[in-house]
Structure formats: C-alpha cells, structure tokens
Motif scaffolding. Structure first.
Motif, PDB file in Angstrom:
ATOM      1  N   VAL A  96       0.847  -1.194   0.000  1.00 46.92           N
ATOM      2  CA  VAL A  96       0.000   0.000   0.000  1.00 46.92           C
ATOM      3  C   VAL A  96       0.883   1.245   0.000  1.00 46.92           C
ATOM      4  CG1 VAL A  96      -1.938  -1.138   1.147  1.00 46.92           C
ATOM      5  CG2 VAL A  96      -0.169  -0.038   2.540  1.00 46.92           C
ATOM      6  N   GLY A  97       0.294   2.364  -0.391  1.00 47.02           N
ATOM      7  CA  GLY A  97       1.030   3.620  -0.412  1.00 47.02           C
ATOM      8  C   GLY A  97       0.912   4.389   0.882  1.00 47.02           C
ATOM      9  N   HIS A  98      -0.145   4.104   1.634  1.00 43.58           N
ATOM     10  CA  HIS A  98      -0.370   4.766   2.920  1.00 43.58           C
ATOM     11  C   HIS A  98      -1.250   3.867   3.781  1.00 43.58           C
ATOM     12  CE1 HIS A  98      -4.521   5.797   1.709  1.00 43.58           C
ATOM     13  NE2 HIS A  98      -3.990   5.996   0.505  1.00 43.58           N
ATOM     14  N   SER A  99      -1.270   4.127   5.073  1.00 44.49           N
ATOM     15  CA  SER A  99      -2.066   3.292   5.963  1.00 44.49           C
ATOM     16  C   SER A  99      -2.324   4.014   7.280  1.00 44.49           C
ATOM     17  CB  SER A  99      -1.351   1.967   6.248  1.00 44.49           C
ATOM     18  OG  SER A  99      -2.080   1.178   7.175  1.00 44.49           O
ATOM     19  N   LYS A 100      -3.483   3.723   7.857  1.00 45.49           N
ATOM     20  CA  LYS A 100      -3.727   4.119   9.237  1.00 45.49           C
ATOM     21  C   LYS A 100      -2.897   3.228  10.153  1.00 45.49           C
ATOM     22  CE  LYS A 100      -8.579   5.524   8.640  1.00 45.49           C
ATOM     23  NZ  LYS A 100      -9.985   5.234   9.057  1.00 45.49           N
ATOM     24  N   VAL A 101      -2.506   3.794  11.298  1.00 50.04           N
ATOM     25  CA  VAL A 101      -1.828   3.019  12.328  1.00 50.04           C
ATOM     26  C   VAL A 101      -2.715   3.036  13.566  1.00 50.04           C
ATOM     27  CG1 VAL A 101       0.259   2.726  13.698  1.00 50.04           C
ATOM     28  CG2 VAL A 101       0.408   3.725  11.412  1.00 50.04           C
ATOM     29  N   LEU A 102      -3.098   1.862  14.017  1.00 52.00           N
ATOM     30  CA  LEU A 102      -3.964   1.695  15.173  1.00 52.00           C
ATOM     31  C   LEU A 102      -3.152   1.071  16.312  1.00 52.00           C
ATOM     32  CD1 LEU A 102      -6.983   0.192  13.182  1.00 52.00           C
ATOM     33  CD2 LEU A 102      -6.558   2.601  13.736  1.00 52.00           C
ATOM     34  N   PRO A 103      -3.703   0.962  17.515  1.00 51.43           N
ATOM     35  CA  PRO A 103      -2.954   0.322  18.602  1.00 51.43           C
ATOM     36  C   PRO A 103      -2.467  -1.082  18.263  1.00 51.43           C
ATOM     37  CG  PRO A 103      -4.860   1.464  19.490  1.00 51.43           C
ATOM     38  CD  PRO A 103      -4.987   1.537  17.992  1.00 51.43           C
ATOM     39  N   LYS A 104      -3.144  -1.767  17.357  1.00 49.04           N
ATOM     40  CA  LYS A 104      -2.761  -3.128  16.954  1.00 49.04           C
ATOM     41  C   LYS A 104      -1.802  -3.158  15.769  1.00 49.04           C
ATOM     42  CE  LYS A 104      -4.491  -4.756  13.597  1.00 49.04           C
ATOM     43  NZ  LYS A 104      -5.055  -5.665  12.599  1.00 49.04           N
ATOM     44  N   ASN A 281       8.791  -6.206  26.018  1.00 44.59           N
ATOM     45  CA  ASN A 281       9.539  -4.956  25.911  1.00 44.59           C
ATOM     46  C   ASN A 281       8.682  -3.774  25.462  1.00 44.59           C
ATOM     47  OD1 ASN A 281      12.164  -5.926  26.623  1.00 44.59           O
ATOM     48  ND2 ASN A 281      12.312  -6.891  24.620  1.00 44.59           N
ATOM     49  N   ALA A 282       7.391  -3.988  25.310  1.00 41.59           N
ATOM     50  CA  ALA A 282       6.505  -2.918  24.849  1.00 41.59           C
ATOM     51  C   ALA A 282       6.311  -1.868  25.941  1.00 41.59           C
ATOM     52  CB  ALA A 282       5.155  -3.501  24.444  1.00 41.59           C
ATOM     53  N   PRO A 283       6.002  -0.633  25.567  1.00 44.98           N
ATOM     54  CA  PRO A 283       5.722   0.397  26.582  1.00 44.98           C
ATOM     55  C   PRO A 283       4.489   0.021  27.393  1.00 44.98           C
ATOM     56  CG  PRO A 283       5.120   1.180  24.386  1.00 44.98           C
ATOM     57  CD  PRO A 283       5.869  -0.096  24.199  1.00 44.98           C
ATOM     58  N   ARG A 284       4.479   0.420  28.656  1.00 41.18           N
ATOM     59  CA  ARG A 284       3.353   0.128  29.539  1.00 41.18           C
ATOM     60  C   ARG A 284       2.302   1.242  29.456  1.00 41.18           C
ATOM     61  NH1 ARG A 284       5.703  -3.947  29.094  1.00 41.18           N
ATOM     62  NH2 ARG A 284       6.304  -5.420  30.733  1.00 41.18           N
ATOM     63  N   LYS A 285       1.098   0.880  29.857  1.00 42.32           N
ATOM     64  CA  LYS A 285      -0.016   1.818  29.786  1.00 42.32           C
ATOM     65  C   LYS A 285       0.259   3.080  30.585  1.00 42.32           C
ATOM     66  CE  LYS A 285      -5.037   2.070  30.292  1.00 42.32           C
ATOM     67  NZ  LYS A 285      -6.283   1.328  30.648  1.00 42.32           N
ATOM     68  N   ALA A 286       0.945   2.944  31.694  1.00 41.30           N
ATOM     69  CA  ALA A 286       1.242   4.109  32.532  1.00 41.30           C
ATOM     70  C   ALA A 286       2.125   5.114  31.802  1.00 41.30           C
ATOM     71  CB  ALA A 286       1.922   3.653  33.820  1.00 41.30           C
ATOM     72  N   ASP A 287       2.929   4.639  30.861  1.00 41.16           N
ATOM     73  CA  ASP A 287       3.827   5.514  30.120  1.00 41.16           C
ATOM     74  C   ASP A 287       3.241   5.962  28.782  1.00 41.16           C
ATOM     75  OD1 ASP A 287       5.867   5.226  32.105  1.00 41.16           O
ATOM     76  OD2 ASP A 287       6.365   3.268  31.241  1.00 41.16           O
ATOM     77  N   ALA A 288       2.625   5.007  28.039  1.00 42.06           N
ATOM     78  CA  ALA A 288       2.123   5.316  26.696  1.00 42.06           C
ATOM     79  C   ALA A 288       0.679   5.792  26.689  1.00 42.06           C
ATOM     80  CB  ALA A 288       2.259   4.088  25.797  1.00 42.06           C
ATOM     81  N   GLY A 289      -0.047   5.596  27.800  1.00 38.05           N
ATOM     82  CA  GLY A 289      -1.451   5.982  27.850  1.00 38.05           C
ATOM     83  C   GLY A 289      -2.385   4.899  27.357  1.00 38.05           C
ATOM     84  N   CYS A 420       5.948  -0.136  18.453  1.00 43.42           N
ATOM     85  CA  CYS A 420       4.628   0.134  19.011  1.00 43.42           C
ATOM     86  C   CYS A 420       4.331   1.613  18.789  1.00 43.42           C
ATOM     87  CB  CYS A 420       4.579  -0.172  20.506  1.00 43.42           C
ATOM     88  SG  CYS A 420       4.762  -1.926  20.919  1.00 43.42           S
ATOM     89  N   PRO A 421       3.132   1.954  18.295  1.00 42.71           N
ATOM     90  CA  PRO A 421       2.822   3.368  18.056  1.00 42.71           C
ATOM     91  C   PRO A 421       2.671   4.145  19.362  1.00 42.71           C
ATOM     92  CG  PRO A 421       0.892   1.998  17.658  1.00 42.71           C
ATOM     93  CD  PRO A 421       2.030   1.060  17.894  1.00 42.71           C
ATOM     94  N   ILE A 422       3.056   5.420  19.333  1.00 42.38           N
ATOM     95  CA  ILE A 422       2.881   6.324  20.469  1.00 42.38           C
ATOM     96  C   ILE A 422       1.936   7.449  20.017  1.00 42.38           C
ATOM     97  CG2 ILE A 422       4.008   7.907  22.071  1.00 42.38           C
ATOM     98  CD1 ILE A 422       4.700   4.972  22.535  1.00 42.38           C
ATOM     99  N   LEU A 432      -6.670   7.298  19.116  1.00 46.77           N
ATOM    100  CA  LEU A 432      -5.656   6.259  18.934  1.00 46.77           C
ATOM    101  C   LEU A 432      -5.497   5.922  17.451  1.00 46.77           C
ATOM    102  CD1 LEU A 432      -6.580   3.936  21.945  1.00 46.77           C
ATOM    103  CD2 LEU A 432      -4.919   5.806  21.861  1.00 46.77           C
ATOM    104  N   GLU A 433      -4.982   6.875  16.719  1.00 46.67           N
ATOM    105  CA  GLU A 433      -4.784   6.673  15.278  1.00 46.67           C
ATOM    106  C   GLU A 433      -3.664   7.579  14.775  1.00 46.67           C
ATOM    107  OE1 GLU A 433      -7.245   7.713  11.277  1.00 46.67           O
ATOM    108  OE2 GLU A 433      -8.341   6.493  12.757  1.00 46.67           O
ATOM    109  N   LEU A 434      -2.735   6.993  14.047  1.00 46.44           N
ATOM    110  CA  LEU A 434      -1.682   7.718  13.359  1.00 46.44           C
ATOM    111  C   LEU A 434      -1.794   7.413  11.870  1.00 46.44           C
ATOM    112  CD1 LEU A 434       1.385   6.900  15.681  1.00 46.44           C
ATOM    113  CD2 LEU A 434      -0.017   8.971  15.722  1.00 46.44           C
ATOM    114  N   SER A 435      -0.898   7.976  11.087  1.00 52.48           N
ATOM    115  CA  SER A 435      -0.876   7.648   9.659  1.00 52.48           C
ATOM    116  C   SER A 435       0.560   7.537   9.183  1.00 52.48           C
ATOM    117  CB  SER A 435      -1.630   8.708   8.841  1.00 52.48           C
ATOM    118  OG  SER A 435      -0.992   9.968   8.951  1.00 52.48           O
ATOM    119  N   LEU A 436       0.764   6.636   8.228  1.00 52.51           N
ATOM    120  CA  LEU A 436       2.059   6.461   7.590  1.00 52.51           C
ATOM    121  C   LEU A 436       1.867   6.522   6.084  1.00 52.51           C
ATOM    122  CD1 LEU A 436       3.795   3.582   9.596  1.00 52.51           C
ATOM    123  CD2 LEU A 436       4.311   6.031   9.665  1.00 52.51           C
TER     124      LEU A 436
END
Length: 453
Positions: A96-104, A281-289, A420-422, A432-436
């Motif tokens: 794909v040329g672009h994509s949404k980034v979700l928590p998963k 090794n993933a960030p924890r909820k307390a740090d990443a929200g 993991c997305p921040i 909870l959505e980014l884009s690439l």
C-alpha cells in the motif's frame, strides 16, 4: 464470360457460410452475456461497488530494491520506501502507499490466520492444578505459518473496500469490507480442462486455475455468528493459546489439499474486543497511555526493515539456483525503509516519521513509535515469497552466524525492529490513530541498548 457452375456454387456456399456465422454470432453474444462460459468471479461483482486496495506489482516501490540508490547517502534523508499489510497471516501481502496506524498496528494487518486440527492425542485432556484434580483441554487447533506450510506464500489476498462513487444497477450500493482469498487449484478430468481454458481466457496466457472464497473483515454480530455456525475456540499460537472466532464453514476443503495438510483446515478471526495485550519490551499503559495489542502478529504491532541491512546480509548469504537475491519480503515487514546505514536501526529506541519539508502537510505533527526490541528471526525467511519454495539453509545460516547480536536471544539471528505506536492523545479511543505514507522521512529520537525478552 459466364463463370463456371462450380465457381458460382462455391461463391454461394461462402456467402451462405458467412451469413450463417453472422446469424450464430448475433444469436450467441446475448447468451454469453447472460450466461458467460467463464465463471463470474467474486472480484467481478465487487468491482462494481468496491475498490481493490493495493499497489499493482508493476508499480511496486520495491521494484528497484537491490539498487544502490537505496543505500545511505550523506545529506540525503532516510525515508519509508514501502508499506505492507498481511490480512491473512503468512499469506501473500498487499503493498500500500499509505495506511492508518492503530494500537494493533497497520489497519487490516493480520486479521485472520489459518489453523489445522491437531491429532486427538495432542488435544486430549490432561491434569491441571497443583493437586492434579482438575483437567484442562489443549486447543484442538494450531495456527499454521510459513514455518510449517511454505505453500501459504502462494495464497493471494485481495482487499475490497466500498466505493461511494460506485453503484451497481443490479445490486445498488453495497456496504461491507471483504477479502477474497485465492489459491491455485485445478480439478481432475473435463472439469479441470474447462477451468484451465477459463483461466487463460480471463487472465491471459499466463493465467492458472484458482479457487477462491470470500470473508467479511467486519467482525460479525452475535446473531450473524449464530446464523453462520461460527464458534469461539482456543487455537495454539506458538507456545500460547489464542481465543478467537473459528469460521471453519467458510474454508473449502480443497485448500487443505493444496497446502498438503492431511487434517481439516479452518480460519480464525480475532474479536476486536478481545485482542491480546502486548507486554515484554513494549511500553506500559502508565507511560504510553494505552497498552499495545495485536491480532495474529507474532509478538508486536509493527515490524520495520532496513533495505540497506538486507543488502548487507545478502553479501554474506551463500547463493545458488534457489536463492539468487535476498528479497526483503522474505522477512514479512510492515515498514520498509531506505537511505540508512547498514544495521543503523539496531540501537533505535524511539523514532518519528514525518512528511518532507517541501510537502504541503509537512507542518502536521509526525507519527512517533517506540522501538521495543530487535526482531529475532526463525527459519521463516528461508521461504521464497514468490514461489513458496523453502531453501534448505539460507538465510537462516547467515543470520545465526553474522547477526547473533542480542544477549536475550543467544544463537539466534536478528534482522529488523519491532515497533509500538505512540499516540499524542489517548483519552478518547478515536485519538488512537496515526498515519504512515511512503516517502515519509525518518528521524531517530533516541538510541539505547536492547535485550530481547
């Protein structure tokens, strides 16, 4: 001069034949339109109301993946070269040329996984609990990947999304999002001959017969689950068990025959409300929200690969007739980057992707990611993603020899990084959505030590 009788008869016969053929053609064409000799494929119907997602192979951003143009060049920024999603685990990916980034991870990535039924001995109840009085039952199914079944690489996935600009005269406007799963298949006898002819007529001389089936990627409601005969079950996934929706009624028996799996094959879909949380090794909820989650990804939401690192490893690989070059797609990445030094990514801890300064959207905030750990490789990259043929030793041998760099994974090779997305805001699920997007530039925010867990 009067022509001989034989010539008159011949001329008459030719005219009669032309008239007869014209009549037949005029009569047959409407019949072919109403009752085509080539079976109507699901894609033909979906094309009327949907748009297929993905970049055609002829326009792939990896066409020049072996070119030195992707190497590190001082003063030139590194960038995203290509993006891939894999709606069905271990099957053919979609560029794909672009994509949404979700928590998963990337949208539509690893929604489904095929599984095979275990033997009765492997799924038999066994004692559980410290006193041994209780019993637990092992999952009756186990997820299959390219590690065990390399022919999964030949299963093609088409992703179709509704197109508001399209309306079918027969169907009207059709909602719903679907994948069409296609695999090589030809029946025996006359039926197989017809399938072979149909494939040539519909896909060209290089076309081969295929069998297909369709799945909705919108998770079904309880009523739909009951009506379709689906059921929630556990399936083994590496050393763990995943509780997901078994949709075995949708899988044609020919799929198992093609894959060479002697036991029943099914397909599982993860319930979006019951995704697996990622720790290690993933960030924890307390740090990443929020706590990162996954569907059928191995361990983390996203996998990043550096093209220059692939070329560096390729220089160590023993090539032969079955391995001419090291295709980046062997490593099943989501994000493929170029313009970096070889193995520059090994000590990343935090990165950001943003639009180039000259872009109209350059002022928008970038997309940040925690670089959680290195990707510890198994033998899966030995499988050619184009042919589904597994090489006996490479690149696994070279990975173990030259990329044994992580103390947490001794005697194993590492290639690529797990992300993991921040998210800037996490108060509302809609935040909870980014884009690439291909072409985004890379900025390394933090470097540090890694230890695989």
């Amino acid at each position: 001069m009067i022509p001989p009788t034989s010539e008159v008869v011949a001329l008459f016969d030719l005219t009669a034949i032309i008239l007869l053929l014209t009549t037949v053609i005029v009569f047959v064409i409407p019949i072919f339109i109403l009752f085509p000799p080539i079976p109507v494929e699901r894609s033909d119907a979906l094309r009327q109301t949907h748009t297929k997602v993905g970049i055609p192979a002829s326009q792939s951003n990896l066409r020049t993946q072996t070119s030195p143009e992707h190497d590190y060049q001082p003063g030139k920024p590194a960038k995203i070269q290509s993006l891939y999603i894999y709606p069905v685990k271990s099957c053919r990916g979609i560029e794909v040329g672009h994509s949404k980034v979700l928590p998963k991870g990337l949208e539509f990535d690893r929604l489904f996984a095929f599984a095979r039924q275990k033997s009765k001995a492997a799924s038999a109840p066994e004692p559980s609990g410290e006193d041994g009085t209780g019993t637990k039952k092992h999952p009756q199914w186990e997820v299959i990947t390219l590690r065990q079944v390399p022919l999964l690489a030949n299963i093609k996935i088409d992703l179709w999304l509704p197109d508001v600009s399209k309306t079918s005269r027969q169907l009207g406007r059709v909602d719903g999002r679907f994948i069409v799963i296609r695999f090589p298949w030809r029946d025996s006898g006359l039926k197989g001959i017809i399938q072979w002819i149909s494939a040539k007529l519909s896909r060209g001389l290089s076309g081969t017969p295929e069998k297909e089936f369709m799945l909705s990627i919108d998770f079904p409601s309880p009523d739909e689950i009951k009506a379709a005969g689906y059921q929630y079950e556990d399936t083994s996934f590496f050393a763990k068990s995943v509780y997901a929706l078994n949709m075995k009624n949708e899988v044609p028996p020919e799929l198992g025959l093609y894959l060479g799996v002697a036991v029943p094959v099914t397909v599982f879909m993860v319930d979006p409300d019951q995704r697996r949380e990622v720790f290690r090794n993933a960030p924890r909820k307390a740090d990443a929200g929020y706590q990162p989650v996954i569907d059928f990804q191995d361990a983390y939401p996203l996998h990043l690969l550096n093209l220059t690192s692939v070329r560096a490893l390729e220089s160590k690989v023993q090539k032969d007739d079955n391995l001419q070059f090291l295709d980046a797609r062997r490593f099943r990445p989501n994000i493929i980057v170029s313009g970096l030094k070889e193995y520059d990514e090994d000590d990343w801890r935090s990165i950001e992707f943003s639009q180039p300064p000259q872009s109209a959207t350059a002022k928008l905030s970038g997309s940040k990611f925690d670089v959680s750990c290195r990707t510890v490789r198994c033998k899966l990259p030995n499988v050619d993603p184009v042919t589904g043929i597994r090489h006996k030793v490479e690149p696994d041998n070279s990975l173990r020899k030259y990329r044994n760099i992580d103390e947490g994974a001794p005697k194993s090779g590492c290639m690529g990084m797990q992300l993991c997305p921040i998210f800037p805001k996490t108060d509302d699920p809609e935040d909870l959505e980014l884009s690439l997007e291909v072409g985004m530039e890379i900025k390394v925010l933090q470097r540090g030590h890694h230890l695989a867990l």
